[in-house]
Design an enzyme around this catalytic site. Structure first.
Site, PDB file in Angstrom:
ATOM      1  N   GLY A 224       1.134  -1.231   0.531  1.00 59.52           N
ATOM      2  CA  GLY A 224      -0.440   0.270   0.118  1.00 59.52           C
ATOM      3  C   GLY A 224       1.131   1.430  -0.232  1.00 59.52           C
ATOM      4  N   PRO A 226       2.021   4.850   1.172  1.00 57.08           N
ATOM      5  CA  PRO A 226       3.047   5.724   1.890  1.00 57.08           C
ATOM      6  C   PRO A 226       1.933   5.905   3.031  1.00 57.08           C
ATOM      7  CG  PRO A 226       4.057   6.378   0.735  1.00 57.08           C
ATOM      8  CD  PRO A 226       2.910   6.181  -0.267  1.00 57.08           C
ATOM      9  N   GLY A 227       2.430   5.664   4.356  1.00 57.76           N
ATOM     10  CA  GLY A 227       1.494   6.350   5.439  1.00 57.76           C
ATOM     11  C   GLY A 227      -0.024   5.030   5.624  1.00 57.76           C
ATOM     12  N   GLY A 229      -0.639   2.633   7.243  1.00 52.47           N
ATOM     13  CA  GLY A 229      -0.794   1.935   7.858  1.00 52.47           C
ATOM     14  C   GLY A 229      -0.409   0.385   8.286  1.00 52.47           C
ATOM     15  N   LYS A 230       0.605   0.290   8.196  1.00 56.53           N
ATOM     16  CA  LYS A 230       1.194  -1.014   7.509  1.00 56.53           C
ATOM     17  C   LYS A 230       1.585  -0.333   8.724  1.00 56.53           C
ATOM     18  CE  LYS A 230       3.216  -0.031   3.568  1.00 56.53           C
ATOM     19  NZ  LYS A 230       2.508   1.743   3.247  1.00 56.53           N
ATOM     20  N   THR A 231       2.711  -0.710   8.940  1.00 60.34           N
ATOM     21  CA  THR A 231       3.572  -0.627  10.289  1.00 60.34           C
ATOM     22  C   THR A 231       2.928  -0.127  11.216  1.00 60.34           C
ATOM     23  OG1 THR A 231       4.864   1.054   9.427  1.00 60.34           O
ATOM     24  CG2 THR A 231       5.396   0.913  11.990  1.00 60.34           C
ATOM     25  N   GLU A 448     -14.153   5.810 -14.608  1.00 63.61           N
ATOM     26  CA  GLU A 448     -14.116   4.670 -14.495  1.00 63.61           C
ATOM     27  C   GLU A 448     -15.651   3.721 -14.318  1.00 63.61           C
ATOM     28  OE1 GLU A 448     -11.703   2.935 -12.982  1.00 63.61           O
ATOM     29  OE2 GLU A 448     -10.773   4.256 -13.455  1.00 63.61           O
ATOM     30  N   HIS A 451     -15.865   2.206 -17.765  1.00 65.88           N
ATOM     31  CA  HIS A 451     -15.570   0.300 -17.062  1.00 65.88           C
ATOM     32  C   HIS A 451     -16.436  -0.088 -16.732  1.00 65.88           C
ATOM     33  CE1 HIS A 451     -11.351   1.569 -19.051  1.00 65.88           C
ATOM     34  NE2 HIS A 451     -11.004   2.217 -17.825  1.00 65.88           N
ATOM     35  N   ASP A 524      -5.198   1.460 -20.213  1.00 67.80           N
ATOM     36  CA  ASP A 524      -6.633   0.614 -21.364  1.00 67.80           C
ATOM     37  C   ASP A 524      -6.193   0.767 -22.454  1.00 67.80           C
ATOM     38  OD1 ASP A 524      -7.232   1.533 -18.499  1.00 67.80           O
ATOM     39  OD2 ASP A 524      -8.592   3.207 -19.309  1.00 67.80           O
TER      40      ASP A 524
HETATM   41  P1  ADP Z   1       3.066   3.310   6.767  1.00 68.24           P
HETATM   42  O1  ADP Z   1       3.937   2.074   7.576  1.00 68.24           O
HETATM   43  O2  ADP Z   1       1.880   2.089   4.923  1.00 68.24           O
HETATM   44  O3  ADP Z   1       3.761   4.012   6.329  1.00 68.24           O
HETATM   45  P2  ADP Z   1       2.461   4.023   9.160  1.00 68.24           P
HETATM   46  O4  ADP Z   1       1.957   2.510  10.110  1.00 68.24           O
HETATM   47  O5  ADP Z   1       3.545   4.266   9.316  1.00 68.24           O
HETATM   48  O6  ADP Z   1       2.505   4.268   7.197  1.00 68.24           O
HETATM   49  O7  ADP Z   1       1.148   5.376  10.019  1.00 68.24           O
HETATM   50  C1  ADP Z   1       1.789   6.170  10.168  1.00 68.24           C
HETATM   51  C2  ADP Z   1       0.916   6.711  11.031  1.00 68.24           C
HETATM   52  O8  ADP Z   1      -0.190   7.371  10.088  1.00 68.24           O
HETATM   53  C3  ADP Z   1       0.078   5.850  11.732  1.00 68.24           C
HETATM   54  O9  ADP Z   1       0.947   5.719  13.215  1.00 68.24           O
HETATM   55  C4  ADP Z   1      -0.728   5.945  12.320  1.00 68.24           C
HETATM   56  O10 ADP Z   1      -1.071   7.498  13.422  1.00 68.24           O
HETATM   57  C5  ADP Z   1      -1.735   6.771  11.373  1.00 68.24           C
HETATM   58  N1  ADP Z   1      -1.855   6.034  10.317  1.00 68.24           N
HETATM   59  C6  ADP Z   1      -2.374   5.442   9.427  1.00 68.24           C
HETATM   60  N2  ADP Z   1      -3.002   4.312   8.443  1.00 68.24           N
HETATM   61  C7  ADP Z   1      -4.146   4.285  10.120  1.00 68.24           C
HETATM   62  C8  ADP Z   1      -5.578   4.517  10.516  1.00 68.24           C
HETATM   63  N3  ADP Z   1      -6.005   3.549   9.181  1.00 68.24           N
HETATM   64  N4  ADP Z   1      -5.901   4.234  11.237  1.00 68.24           N
HETATM   65  C9  ADP Z   1      -5.191   4.977  12.328  1.00 68.24           C
HETATM   66  N5  ADP Z   1      -3.952   4.934  12.323  1.00 68.24           N
HETATM   67  C10 ADP Z   1      -3.591   5.293  11.131  1.00 68.24           C
HETATM   68 ZN    ZN Z   2      -9.578   3.019 -17.322  1.00 64.70          ZN
END
Ligand code: ADP
Ligand code: ZN
Length: 643
Positions: A224, A226-227, A229-231, A448, A451, A524
């Site tokens: 996914g 950046p940012g 929430g993967k971590t 979209e 499609h 496309d």
């Molecule tokens: P990634 O690893 O995908 O780059 P992070 O997990 O580091 O993203 O997310 C950074 C911060 O953003 C998290 O510590 C949290 O505070 C916030 N955040 C991101 N996604 C969510 C979510 N779905 N729900 C709540 N907080 C989120």
């Molecule tokens: Zn398209």
């Protein structure tokens, strides 16, 4: 199992040569540096080459008898006498100053009297001093380089949390903790949470699965932007299962020295096994896991060894009893080496996507806890304004709003703070072009919908599972997700045509509903063209080439991938003509469909613009509500199901 690991270690000892012998590395490095230093500043003019000149001076090596002749000749104004050398310098008034140098012949009782006679100034000179030479030529530069070296090493160690020389440095680089993050801390992304909740189960009671003979997954890839929430998700898995969480970033493995990364991977897994059950989290795995074929200059060896070590570790450990599960995050799954994705490695992928409207509301609600908000704040409104922002951006919006309120000496964060905060956040992101304008959003929504419509009304087309206009990175502004069809290896002719129709639907919708075509349909059209071309040139589905195969697919594994042309130019131009006219025919058909389904498209688009994501079921409902027909599964698929 232990035995296996032992072997792995042996294989890798040589990788570790540099890592374990920092002194040797240092010595080699200094040697090179000193060579360079000595070349730059030849500090002893006696060693200078004959004939070389510096700053209007010349040095010449001559014989002892020659130097005596010169002294006699009268051009010399000064003579320097050392124990083994004699230097005679010409009078600078007579042009370029030349210093003649000769090895002395001793004893020579005629030299001094001759100088006295000619009235030439003379004196003793310092000879080459082996000890002093060594001191200034080697020891001093060595010390200087050592000082610079250790300074840099310390600085880098601080930056990376590990020593550059790799002496146990990885221990510091690996973050180990027992997080108390739970699934509830992550809002939205319901599907992702469901998918990883199984892992929590494995970690909690591995025996139950092992006794059943089930394979516990070893690696899960979180994909996914950046940012998103993967971590956070990975941490929540560890938190829910109450196990150790070891995290590293992929880029911290790649160092200056070949072998360092590999040894760090080994350390990481060793530490995890000691703490098992545990989660290993590797952020930005693409830094090490980039496809080996995809080249890139320099540092390749290091990355490859690190990757190999990672693969070896994943293959090597068995997770009976005390499981170690590796979660890895990336926003570029397409660059990963296929070897990483094989069974037993990262064979599961979980999509952690940017949130839709509902998701954003939930995320804002998570982060608003603990913030004093005035009653005029409507988080739904904030969510509407923040289309395209990821969870981390939303957390920032709230934090920034609170800071603004604080700066203004307010007791509560009110609507105006949120508005300004959102504007700032968006302005910042627009620079990185991660957010799309309302106008583009409308284009994407119609595109979209186009499609989606074609997918539902075309016999043999893959049905829609979800349509989204939440931007995903730079490449895709929106997407229509088709239901994956399992065990389907054959495509019938009408299904290929159906796919072309669906691909053309995006562009046709733009033309009919916006009145102008954007660049959004480029990919496309490329795919549609490819399909028609393959139908004619590979699958014998056209009149132009009949059953003749025009494109031989050369062996991919032998670096091929190109096709060889061994047919007439006439046929080639016929083929081009055929592709063009077929595409035109299909496009005319799709345009007609758009015009016939105006009502459904308008409704679909309106809902998309409001909710950003709609399900395949909603698409069908819009079509049916307008009194039109949809098609269910293609024929082939039905046959299979009836079996
Ligand atoms: P990634 O690893 O995908 O780059 P992070 O997990 O580091 O993203 O997310 C950074 C911060 O953003 C998290 O510590 C949290 O505070 C916030 N955040 C991101 N996604 C969510 C979510 N779905 N729900 C709540 N907080 C989120
Ligand atoms: Zn398209």
């Amino acid at each position: 199992m232990n035995n296996q690991n032992g072997n792995k270690k042996d294989n890798n000892n040589n990788n570790n040569f540099f890592n374990n012998n920092p002194i040797i590395v240092f010595a080699l490095f200094s040697l090179v540096a000193i060579m360079a230093f000595k070349n730059l500043f030849p500090q002893d003019d006696m060693n200078a080459n004959a004939g070389a000149s510096t700053y209007g001076q010349e040095f010449k090596k001559v014989s002892y008898s020659d130097i005596k002749t010169l002294i006699n000749g009268g051009t010399i104004s000064y003579v320097g006498i050392g124990d083994t050398t004699l230097k005679a310098t010409t009078n600078p008034k007579m042009g370029t100053k030349i210093t003649y140098q000769a090895r002395r012949v001793v004893p020579d009782s005629t030299l001094i009297p001759m100088l006295e006679l000619k009235n030439i100034e003379y004196g003793g000179i310092n000879e080459e001093n082996p000890l002093g030479d060594m001191l200034f030529g080697w020891v001093l530069p060595l010390l200087i380089f050592f000082a610079i070296w250790s300074f840099l090493a310390k600085k880098m160690a601080k930056n990376m949390g590990g020593g550059m020389l790799g002496m146990g440095g990885s221990k510091k680089m690996i973050n180990s903790e027992k997080p108390n993050v739970k699934f509830d801390d992550m809002a939205g992304n319901k599907e992702a949470k469901e998918e990883v909740s199984e892992i929590v189960d494995f970690l909690k009671s591995p025996d139950r699965y092992v006794n059943l003979g089930a394979q516990i997954p070893k690696g899960v890839l979180l994909v996914g932007p950046p940012g998103t929430g993967k971590t956070l998700l990975a941490k929540a898995v560890a938190g829910e299962a109450d196990v150790e969480f070891l995290s590293v970033t992929g880029s911290s493995f790649i160092e200056m020295f070949v072998g360092v990364g590999a040894s760090r991977v080994r350390d990481l897994f060793e530490q995890a096994k000691k703490n098992a059950p545990a989660i290993i989290f590797i952020d930005e795995i693409d830094a090490i896991g980039k496809s080996r074929a995809s080249g890139g200059m320099g540092g390749n060896d290091e990355r490859e060894q690190t990757l190999n070590q990672l693969l070896a570790e994943m293959d090597g450990f068995s997770i009976d009893g005390a499981p170690v599960i590796v979660l890895a995050a990336t926003n570029r799954p397409e660059v990963l080496d296929p070897a990483l994705l094989r069974p037993g490695r990262f064979d599961r992928q979980v999509l952690v996507d940017k949130p839709d409207l509902q998701g954003r509301i939930e995320i804002l609600n998570v982060h608003i806890k603990g913030v004093k908000v005035s009653t005029d704040v409507d988080l739904r409104e904030v969510a509407v304004m923040t289309a395209g922002l990821a969870g981390a951006d939303l957390a920032n919006v709230i934090n920034e709003a609170a800071l603004l309120a604080g700066r203004a000496n307010k007791n509560e964060v009110d609507n105006s703070h949120f508005k300004e905060s959102v504007e700032r956040q968006i302005a910042g992101l627009e620079k990185k072009s991660r957010r799309i304008s309302p106008k583009e959003r409308k284009i994407v929504a119609y595109h979209e919908s186009g499609h989606a419509l074609m997918a539902e009304i075309t016999k043999g087309a893959k049905k829609v599972s979800k349509v989204s206009i939440v931007p995903r990175g730079l490449a895709a502004l929106g997407y229509t997700l088709n239901t994956p069809e399992e065990n389907k290896y054959l495509m019938q002719k009408h299904e290929l045509i159906a796919e072309v129709d669906v691909l053309l639907g995006g562009r046709a919708a733009e033309e009919v509903f916006i009145g102008e075509i954007s660049t959004g349909a480029g990919n496309d059209l490329e795919r549609a063209t490819d399909i028609i071309k393959s139908m004619a040139s590979i699958y014998g589905m056209s009149d132009v080439a009949g059953l003749m195969v025009l494109a031989k697919q050369s062996n991919q594994f032998l670096g091929g991938g190109q096709t060889t042309k061994d047919y007439s130019d006439k046929l080639a131009s016929d083929l081009d003509e055929h592709i063009k006219s077929t595409l035109n025919d299909r496009y005319r058909h799709v345009l007609a469909a758009m015009n016939a389904h105006k009502e459904s498209i308008e409704n679909m688009t309106a809902e998309l613009l409001e909710k950003e994501v709609i399900s395949g079921k909603r698409v069908q409902e819009h079509i049916i509500n307008s009194g039109k027909e949809i098609y269910t599964d293609g024929d082939l698929h039905q046959d299979e199901q009836s079996k």
